[in-house]
Design a protein around this motif. Structure first.
Motif, PDB file in Angstrom:
ATOM      1  N   LYS A 158      10.334  -8.694  -4.973  1.00  0.00           N
ATOM      2  CA  LYS A 158       9.781  -7.732  -5.921  1.00  0.00           C
ATOM      3  C   LYS A 158       8.265  -7.837  -6.025  1.00  0.00           C
ATOM      4  O   LYS A 158       7.558  -6.828  -6.007  1.00  0.00           O
ATOM      5  CB  LYS A 158      10.407  -7.938  -7.301  1.00  0.00           C
ATOM      6  CG  LYS A 158       9.876  -6.962  -8.353  1.00  0.00           C
ATOM      7  CD  LYS A 158      10.582  -7.109  -9.681  1.00  0.00           C
ATOM      8  CE  LYS A 158      10.037  -6.095 -10.692  1.00  0.00           C
ATOM      9  NZ  LYS A 158      10.743  -6.176 -12.002  1.00  0.00           N
ATOM     10  N   THR A 159       7.741  -9.066  -6.111  1.00  0.00           N
ATOM     11  CA  THR A 159       6.304  -9.255  -6.239  1.00  0.00           C
ATOM     12  C   THR A 159       5.560  -8.681  -5.037  1.00  0.00           C
ATOM     13  O   THR A 159       4.565  -7.953  -5.179  1.00  0.00           O
ATOM     14  CB  THR A 159       5.964 -10.753  -6.396  1.00  0.00           C
ATOM     15  OG1 THR A 159       6.629 -11.264  -7.558  1.00  0.00           O
ATOM     16  CG2 THR A 159       4.469 -10.958  -6.537  1.00  0.00           C
ATOM     17  N   GLY A 160       6.053  -8.988  -3.833  1.00  0.00           N
ATOM     18  CA  GLY A 160       5.419  -8.475  -2.624  1.00  0.00           C
ATOM     19  C   GLY A 160       5.518  -6.971  -2.517  1.00  0.00           C
ATOM     20  O   GLY A 160       4.567  -6.294  -2.099  1.00  0.00           O
ATOM     21  N   ALA A 161       6.673  -6.404  -2.909  1.00  0.00           N
ATOM     22  CA  ALA A 161       6.868  -4.963  -2.825  1.00  0.00           C
ATOM     23  C   ALA A 161       5.922  -4.227  -3.759  1.00  0.00           C
ATOM     24  O   ALA A 161       5.299  -3.222  -3.374  1.00  0.00           O
ATOM     25  CB  ALA A 161       8.322  -4.619  -3.155  1.00  0.00           C
ATOM     26  N   VAL A 162       5.794  -4.704  -4.991  1.00  0.00           N
ATOM     27  CA  VAL A 162       4.899  -4.058  -5.954  1.00  0.00           C
ATOM     28  C   VAL A 162       3.448  -4.168  -5.495  1.00  0.00           C
ATOM     29  O   VAL A 162       2.666  -3.205  -5.608  1.00  0.00           O
ATOM     30  CB  VAL A 162       5.081  -4.688  -7.356  1.00  0.00           C
ATOM     31  CG1 VAL A 162       4.010  -4.173  -8.323  1.00  0.00           C
ATOM     32  CG2 VAL A 162       6.474  -4.373  -7.894  1.00  0.00           C
ATOM     33  N   ALA A 163       3.083  -5.319  -4.937  1.00  0.00           N
ATOM     34  CA  ALA A 163       1.720  -5.493  -4.422  1.00  0.00           C
ATOM     35  C   ALA A 163       1.450  -4.532  -3.269  1.00  0.00           C
ATOM     36  O   ALA A 163       0.348  -3.970  -3.162  1.00  0.00           O
ATOM     37  CB  ALA A 163       1.515  -6.939  -3.969  1.00  0.00           C
ATOM     38  N   ALA A 164       2.445  -4.316  -2.406  1.00  0.00           N
ATOM     39  CA  ALA A 164       2.273  -3.389  -1.282  1.00  0.00           C
ATOM     40  C   ALA A 164       2.105  -1.954  -1.782  1.00  0.00           C
ATOM     41  O   ALA A 164       1.305  -1.187  -1.228  1.00  0.00           O
ATOM     42  CB  ALA A 164       3.472  -3.491  -0.346  1.00  0.00           C
ATOM     43  N   VAL A 165       2.852  -1.574  -2.812  1.00  0.00           N
ATOM     44  CA  VAL A 165       2.693  -0.238  -3.402  1.00  0.00           C
ATOM     45  C   VAL A 165       1.273  -0.066  -3.935  1.00  0.00           C
ATOM     46  O   VAL A 165       0.628   0.972  -3.715  1.00  0.00           O
ATOM     47  CB  VAL A 165       3.720  -0.016  -4.531  1.00  0.00           C
ATOM     48  CG1 VAL A 165       3.378   1.232  -5.344  1.00  0.00           C
ATOM     49  CG2 VAL A 165       5.123   0.115  -3.952  1.00  0.00           C
ATOM     50  N   THR A 166       0.768  -1.086  -4.598  1.00  0.00           N
ATOM     51  CA  THR A 166      -0.605  -1.028  -5.120  1.00  0.00           C
ATOM     52  C   THR A 166      -1.619  -0.868  -3.991  1.00  0.00           C
ATOM     53  O   THR A 166      -2.548  -0.054  -4.074  1.00  0.00           O
ATOM     54  CB  THR A 166      -0.923  -2.305  -5.924  1.00  0.00           C
ATOM     55  OG1 THR A 166      -0.005  -2.414  -7.011  1.00  0.00           O
ATOM     56  CG2 THR A 166      -2.347  -2.268  -6.460  1.00  0.00           C
ATOM     57  N   GLN A 167      -1.451  -1.632  -2.918  1.00  0.00           N
ATOM     58  CA  GLN A 167      -2.361  -1.528  -1.775  1.00  0.00           C
ATOM     59  C   GLN A 167      -2.279  -0.137  -1.138  1.00  0.00           C
ATOM     60  O   GLN A 167      -3.289   0.417  -0.694  1.00  0.00           O
ATOM     61  CB  GLN A 167      -2.025  -2.600  -0.738  1.00  0.00           C
ATOM     62  CG  GLN A 167      -2.354  -4.022  -1.167  1.00  0.00           C
ATOM     63  CD  GLN A 167      -3.842  -4.263  -1.289  1.00  0.00           C
ATOM     64  OE1 GLN A 167      -4.660  -3.554  -0.699  1.00  0.00           O
ATOM     65  NE2 GLN A 167      -4.217  -5.260  -2.074  1.00  0.00           N
ATOM     66  N   SER A 168      -1.079   0.426  -1.081  1.00  0.00           N
ATOM     67  CA  SER A 168      -0.915   1.772  -0.537  1.00  0.00           C
ATOM     68  C   SER A 168      -1.665   2.790  -1.389  1.00  0.00           C
ATOM     69  O   SER A 168      -2.318   3.710  -0.867  1.00  0.00           O
ATOM     70  CB  SER A 168       0.575   2.127  -0.472  1.00  0.00           C
ATOM     71  OG  SER A 168       0.754   3.443   0.004  1.00  0.00           O
ATOM     72  N   GLU A 169      -1.578   2.636  -2.688  1.00  0.00           N
ATOM     73  CA  GLU A 169      -2.271   3.560  -3.586  1.00  0.00           C
ATOM     74  C   GLU A 169      -3.786   3.440  -3.431  1.00  0.00           C
ATOM     75  O   GLU A 169      -4.506   4.453  -3.457  1.00  0.00           O
ATOM     76  CB  GLU A 169      -1.865   3.285  -5.028  1.00  0.00           C
ATOM     77  CG  GLU A 169      -0.410   3.661  -5.331  1.00  0.00           C
ATOM     78  CD  GLU A 169       0.014   3.304  -6.734  1.00  0.00           C
ATOM     79  OE1 GLU A 169      -0.348   2.189  -7.191  1.00  0.00           O
ATOM     80  OE2 GLU A 169       0.695   4.118  -7.374  1.00  0.00           O
ATOM     81  N   VAL A 170      -4.282   2.218  -3.251  1.00  0.00           N
ATOM     82  CA  VAL A 170      -5.721   2.006  -3.042  1.00  0.00           C
ATOM     83  C   VAL A 170      -6.175   2.708  -1.757  1.00  0.00           C
ATOM     84  O   VAL A 170      -7.210   3.397  -1.733  1.00  0.00           O
ATOM     85  CB  VAL A 170      -6.045   0.496  -2.981  1.00  0.00           C
ATOM     86  CG1 VAL A 170      -7.488   0.274  -2.518  1.00  0.00           C
ATOM     87  CG2 VAL A 170      -5.821  -0.150  -4.341  1.00  0.00           C
ATOM     88  N   ALA A 171      -5.389   2.533  -0.685  1.00  0.00           N
ATOM     89  CA  ALA A 171      -5.744   3.183   0.583  1.00  0.00           C
ATOM     90  C   ALA A 171      -5.664   4.698   0.458  1.00  0.00           C
ATOM     91  O   ALA A 171      -6.499   5.425   1.025  1.00  0.00           O
ATOM     92  CB  ALA A 171      -4.802   2.694   1.686  1.00  0.00           C
ATOM     93  N   ALA A 172      -4.672   5.195  -0.296  1.00  0.00           N
ATOM     94  CA  ALA A 172      -4.489   6.647  -0.439  1.00  0.00           C
ATOM     95  C   ALA A 172      -5.691   7.299  -1.111  1.00  0.00           C
ATOM     96  O   ALA A 172      -6.011   8.465  -0.829  1.00  0.00           O
ATOM     97  CB  ALA A 172      -3.221   6.934  -1.228  1.00  0.00           C
ATOM     98  N   GLU A 173      -6.354   6.568  -1.990  1.00  0.00           N
ATOM     99  CA  GLU A 173      -7.531   7.122  -2.664  1.00  0.00           C
ATOM    100  C   GLU A 173      -8.670   7.406  -1.693  1.00  0.00           C
ATOM    101  O   GLU A 173      -9.569   8.205  -1.994  1.00  0.00           O
ATOM    102  CB  GLU A 173      -8.009   6.155  -3.748  1.00  0.00           C
ATOM    103  CG  GLU A 173      -7.041   6.028  -4.923  1.00  0.00           C
ATOM    104  CD  GLU A 173      -7.486   4.975  -5.933  1.00  0.00           C
ATOM    105  OE1 GLU A 173      -8.510   4.304  -5.660  1.00  0.00           O
ATOM    106  OE2 GLU A 173      -6.822   4.817  -6.970  1.00  0.00           O
TER     107      GLU A 173
END
Length: 448
Positions: free
Chosen positions: A305-320
């Protein structure tokens, strides 16, 4: 007098398999591939070791079994069981350019002809290990055959066709138009790869061919033809490497990661997504956002869960950072409708119901504005499943009906599978009238 098959004996020793266990694994693999009529025993394996050659499709199945055991791709030729068939060769990332061209051409012809061996070809979880490694490392010799030189105008025509077929996939599903695209590639594109080109034309042609071959694989994947899809994706990765287009190669690895995770191999999906991300080195914000999103999907499937949530956050940062004016055309689908939909499924799988619902709604809104029925169906299904996690059957049923409506507008096995998954998630509610109603409506969709 037959010569003993020393190659097979060596591979059995390396894999740590007895004759009887090898036979059992082959029988199980055949049954999983829908070939229940195949039966082997220890005596049959002993005869192979003595030099007898088994009939197809046994050599290919035997190669799949050994490959799964040793963790990388092994062919029937390696096992001394005859020349590798076309469906086996297309799983290999060949360093020889001429062999690559013939392999992808053979694959395209087999696909158009709807040959049974290709339709029955299974997904091989370990087949991507070599290609993903070689994509990062290899630089290859160029060996075009003599003939009329390819012009940039020829390549432009190929790239123009890509946008048309990509629109068909996005708005109608992978089952629409794929065989037309395969026929186009066989007649107009793959033959160009055999002809000489100037260096700049060569790179552009390989890039265009890689894009279209990837699209063939993606459309096959969306239509549930996973063995065919995997073979196209591996050959697309090889073409992308030849074009020296790093973002495109990373994009192909993203597709391979998505497929591996969907088919129950999230550890392979994670490795592929990370390979693409490491090779990308930040050269495409869209590709990076996609790879982080797919890394999140794999981590969620692995229970991290921790890694998955962190990956979602990184994806959102890149999407910006995505500027579609500067991104290639193949990256146009990596937008809020797609990314929010992927994040919704990741957060759903790690138990963040509220976060999953928010992302699903955002995806649905964007997909509705674009008339993207497939993406809308997938995100509606994700939203419905979050309602089920909160024990809200009425809201789940309503979202489920919207899923059915959208899924019926496209030819996509992924949309149908999302409906089937939703049915399964409703089972704990027993014989409730809403469960029965959804099941009946879903039955009509799957029958159609």
């Amino acid at each position: 007098m037959k010569e003993p098959n020393l190659k097979l004996a060596e591979w059995l020793k390396r894999a740590g398999l007895s004759n009887r266990e090898f036979a059992r694994r082959i029988k199980d693999a055949a049954h999983e591939a829908g070939q229940a009529q195949i039966s082997t025993d220890g005596t049959a394996i002993r005869r192979w070791l003595e030099g007898n050659q088994p009939r197809r499709p046994l050599p290919g199945i035997a190669a799949d079994v050994i490959s799964a055991e040793v963790g990388y791709r092994v062919t029937s030729t390696d096992l001394g069981l005859g020349e590798s068939p076309a469906e086996d060769r297309s799983l290999l990332y060949n360093r020889d350019w001429v062999v690559t061209v013939e392999t992808v051409s053979d694959l395209g012809r087999a696909d158009v002809d709807r040959r049974k061996f290709l339709a029955a070809a299974p997904f091989a979880a370990v087949a991507a290990t070599g290609p993903s490694r070689d994509w990062l490392l290899a630089t290859l010799d160029q060996q075009p055959e003599p003939g009329p030189r390819v012009r940039l105008e020829d390549v432009t025509a190929v790239k123009n066709m890509f946008s048309e077929f990509q629109r068909i996939d996005i708005f109608q599903g992978g089952g629409s138009g794929r065989l037309v695209l395969a026929a186009y590639m066989n007649v107009h594109v793959y033959p160009l790869l055999r002809r000489p080109q100037a260096d700049d034309v060569r790179r552009a042609l390989c890039e265009a061919a890689a894009e279209q071959t990837y699209l063939l694989g993606w459309m096959a994947y969306d239509n549930g033809e996973h063995g065919t899809a995997q073979r196209y994706l591996i050959q697309s990765l090889r073409l992308a490497q030849e074009s020296a287009n790093v973002p495109l190669g990373a994009h192909v690895l993203a597709g391979m990661a998505d497929q591996a995770t969907l088919l129950g191999h999230p550890e392979e999906g994670l490795r592929l997504a990370q390979s693409g991300r490491h090779g990308l080195r930040g050269s495409s914000a869209a590709a990076l956002a996609d790879l982080w999103a797919l890394e999140g999907r794999a981590l969620a499937a692995l229970g991290d869960k921790t890694g998955a949530v962190a990956a979602v956050t990184q994806s959102e940062v890149a999407a910006e950072q995505i500027d579609h004016e500067r991104e290639p055309e193949w990256a146009l689908f990596i937008d809020p409708a797609y990314l929010h939909g992927e994040h919704a499924m990741t957060l759903r799988d790690v138990g963040d119901h509220a976060g999953a619902a928010d992302h699903a709604k955002w995806s649905i809104d964007h997909a509705r504005q674009q008339n993207r029925a497939r993406r809308g169906a997938l995100s509606q299904a994700a939203l419905a499943s979050t309602h089920l996690q909160r024990r809200d059957l009425e809201q789940a049923h309503a979202a489920g009906l919207r899923t059915l409506s959208l899924a019926g507008k496209v030819k996509s096995s992924r949309a149908v599978e999302a409906v089937a998954d939703l049915q399964k998630r409703m089972e704990p509610f027993g014989r409730h009238r809403l469960v029965a109603d959804f099941a009946e409506r879903a039955r009509v969709l799957t029958a159609a």
